[in-house]
Design a protein around this motif. Structure first.
Motif, mmCIF file in Angstrom:
data_model
loop_
_atom_site.group_PDB
_atom_site.id
_atom_site.type_symbol
_atom_site.label_atom_id
_atom_site.label_comp_id
_atom_site.label_asym_id
_atom_site.label_seq_id
_atom_site.Cartn_x
_atom_site.Cartn_y
_atom_site.Cartn_z
ATOM 1 N N THR A 2 1.600 13.594 12.281
ATOM 2 C CA THR A 2 2.492 12.540 11.803
ATOM 3 C C THR A 2 3.595 13.122 10.931
ATOM 4 O O THR A 2 3.360 14.052 10.164
ATOM 5 C CB THR A 2 1.665 11.518 10.980
ATOM 6 N N ASP A 3 4.798 12.556 11.023
ATOM 7 C CA ASP A 3 5.895 12.936 10.139
ATOM 8 C C ASP A 3 5.588 12.366 8.760
ATOM 9 O O ASP A 3 5.470 11.151 8.592
ATOM 10 C CB ASP A 3 7.216 12.384 10.669
ATOM 11 N N LEU A 4 5.431 13.243 7.765
ATOM 12 C CA LEU A 4 5.007 12.809 6.437
ATOM 13 C C LEU A 4 6.163 12.673 5.447
ATOM 14 O O LEU A 4 5.935 12.521 4.255
ATOM 15 C CB LEU A 4 3.958 13.782 5.891
ATOM 16 N N LEU A 64 2.714 5.380 3.666
ATOM 17 C CA LEU A 64 3.497 6.117 4.648
ATOM 18 C C LEU A 64 4.483 5.127 5.253
ATOM 19 O O LEU A 64 4.066 4.145 5.876
ATOM 20 C CB LEU A 64 2.598 6.724 5.723
ATOM 21 N N ASP A 65 5.758 5.384 5.024
ATOM 22 C CA ASP A 65 6.810 4.467 5.487
ATOM 23 C C ASP A 65 6.511 3.034 5.045
ATOM 24 O O ASP A 65 6.595 2.090 5.818
ATOM 25 C CB ASP A 65 6.987 4.558 7.004
ATOM 26 N N GLN A 66 6.116 2.889 3.780
ATOM 27 C CA GLN A 66 5.858 1.629 3.088
ATOM 28 C C GLN A 66 4.610 0.891 3.570
ATOM 29 O O GLN A 66 4.378 -0.241 3.177
ATOM 30 C CB GLN A 66 7.084 0.719 3.160
ATOM 31 N N GLN A 67 3.779 1.528 4.387
ATOM 32 C CA GLN A 67 2.510 0.944 4.808
ATOM 33 C C GLN A 67 1.379 1.664 4.077
ATOM 34 O O GLN A 67 1.404 2.895 3.960
ATOM 35 C CB GLN A 67 2.329 1.108 6.321
ATOM 36 N N PHE A 68 0.383 0.909 3.620
ATOM 37 C CA PHE A 68 -0.738 1.507 2.902
ATOM 38 C C PHE A 68 -1.376 2.606 3.750
ATOM 39 O O PHE A 68 -1.660 2.418 4.930
ATOM 40 C CB PHE A 68 -1.792 0.448 2.551
ATOM 41 N N ALA A 90 -9.292 8.881 -0.169
ATOM 42 C CA ALA A 90 -9.615 8.116 1.035
ATOM 43 C C ALA A 90 -8.339 7.825 1.812
ATOM 44 O O ALA A 90 -7.311 7.498 1.221
ATOM 45 C CB ALA A 90 -10.306 6.801 0.656
ATOM 46 N N ILE A 91 -8.439 7.955 3.112
ATOM 47 C CA ILE A 91 -7.323 7.682 4.010
ATOM 48 C C ILE A 91 -7.708 6.500 4.888
ATOM 49 O O ILE A 91 -8.834 6.426 5.391
ATOM 50 C CB ILE A 91 -7.005 8.919 4.888
ATOM 51 N N SER A 92 -6.761 5.595 5.080
ATOM 52 C CA SER A 92 -6.978 4.437 5.935
ATOM 53 C C SER A 92 -7.404 4.903 7.326
ATOM 54 O O SER A 92 -6.852 5.862 7.875
ATOM 55 C CB SER A 92 -5.679 3.626 6.012
ATOM 56 N N GLY A 93 -8.392 4.220 7.901
ATOM 57 C CA GLY A 93 -8.991 4.634 9.164
ATOM 58 C C GLY A 93 -8.012 4.955 10.277
ATOM 59 O O GLY A 93 -8.149 5.951 10.977
ATOM 60 N N GLY A 97 -6.989 12.017 10.478
ATOM 61 C CA GLY A 97 -6.837 13.048 11.485
ATOM 62 C C GLY A 97 -5.395 13.409 11.812
ATOM 63 O O GLY A 97 -5.132 14.084 12.797
ATOM 64 N N GLN A 98 -4.458 12.988 10.968
ATOM 65 C CA GLN A 98 -3.040 13.242 11.230
ATOM 66 C C GLN A 98 -2.387 14.118 10.160
ATOM 67 O O GLN A 98 -1.174 14.204 10.087
ATOM 68 C CB GLN A 98 -2.292 11.915 11.350
ATOM 69 N N GLY A 99 -3.194 14.721 9.300
ATOM 70 C CA GLY A 99 -2.655 15.604 8.276
ATOM 71 C C GLY A 99 -2.327 14.922 6.963
ATOM 72 O O GLY A 99 -1.912 15.563 5.996
ATOM 73 N N LEU A 100 -2.535 13.628 6.895
ATOM 74 C CA LEU A 100 -2.210 12.863 5.694
ATOM 75 C C LEU A 100 -3.108 13.244 4.516
ATOM 76 O O LEU A 100 -2.630 13.427 3.400
ATOM 77 C CB LEU A 100 -2.333 11.377 6.011
ATOM 78 N N GLY A 101 -4.409 13.371 4.753
ATOM 79 C CA GLY A 101 -5.333 13.744 3.685
ATOM 80 C C GLY A 101 -4.996 15.110 3.109
ATOM 81 O O GLY A 101 -5.019 15.307 1.889
#
Length: 186
Positions: A2-4, A64-68, A90-93, A97-101
């Motif tokens: 994902t583009d972070l 991420l882009d204004q979404q929780f 914790a990362i939203s389900g 798996g997209q590199g956010l954590g």
């Protein structure tokens, strides 16, 4: 991946970025998705604790882009300004798996380069064992090491991980007990 670039956070106690009821509801749902019942704590209680001592504890909700997208909760260890306890990440389900954590963990630890970051990971072979194994792999990929210290708190067996330097013997329970005792007082 994902583009972070659109990753931002709202920190508890910062008036310019107030947390809304929907933010808190999303964080509570994320808590329920990410942690087994014995490890869950209401976001409202974490907010009360952070408000009681904002110089020592903070809750960050990540967007991420204004979404929780997820949340982190950290607290300085009582009596030791060089140690911080990362209690929750914790990362939203839908975003796992997209590199956010990894990116959130990088940002959170970068704020405290001189700080020892400790993380308790339950080690008991329970129905949550697979989740524990995934957590350990995630933190190992991100440079965390096992201290070899285990502690029992609230009936859960924890393994302490760190990023910076070894945890001195005898401090493991100070870290975990200090966190839970402070929450109980808030």
């Amino acid at each position: 991946m994902t583009d972070l670039k659109g990753l931002t956070n709202k920190r508890s106690g910062i008036a310019a970025y107030p947390l809304t009821e929907s933010d808190i509801a999303a964080a509570n749902l994320c808590m329920q998705e990410a942690f087994p019942p014995g490890e869950q704590f209401p976001i409202e209680q974490l907010l009360r604790f952070a408000a009681a001592d904002p110089a020592r504890s903070w809750l960050d909700l990540w967007f991420l882009d204004q979404q929780f997208a997820g949340f982190t909760y950290t607290t300085k260890v009582p009596g030791d300004a060089d140690r911080t306890y990362l209690a929750y990440l914790a990362i939203s389900g839908a975003l796992r798996g997209q590199g956010l954590g990894t990116e959130i963990l990088r940002r959170v630890t970068a704020e405290n380069t001189e700080t020892l970051w400790c993380l308790g990971v339950p080690i008991a072979a329970t129905p949550e064992y697979a989740a524990r194994t995934r957590r350990l792999r995630f933190y190992a990929r991100n440079g965390w090491i096992d201290t070899g210290i285990h502690a029992i708190d609230c009936g859960v067996d924890f393994e302490l991980l760190t990023r910076r330097r070894p945890v001195p013997p005898g401090t493991q329970m100070d870290i975990i007990k200090g966190f839970w005792e402070s929450l109980a007082k808030a």
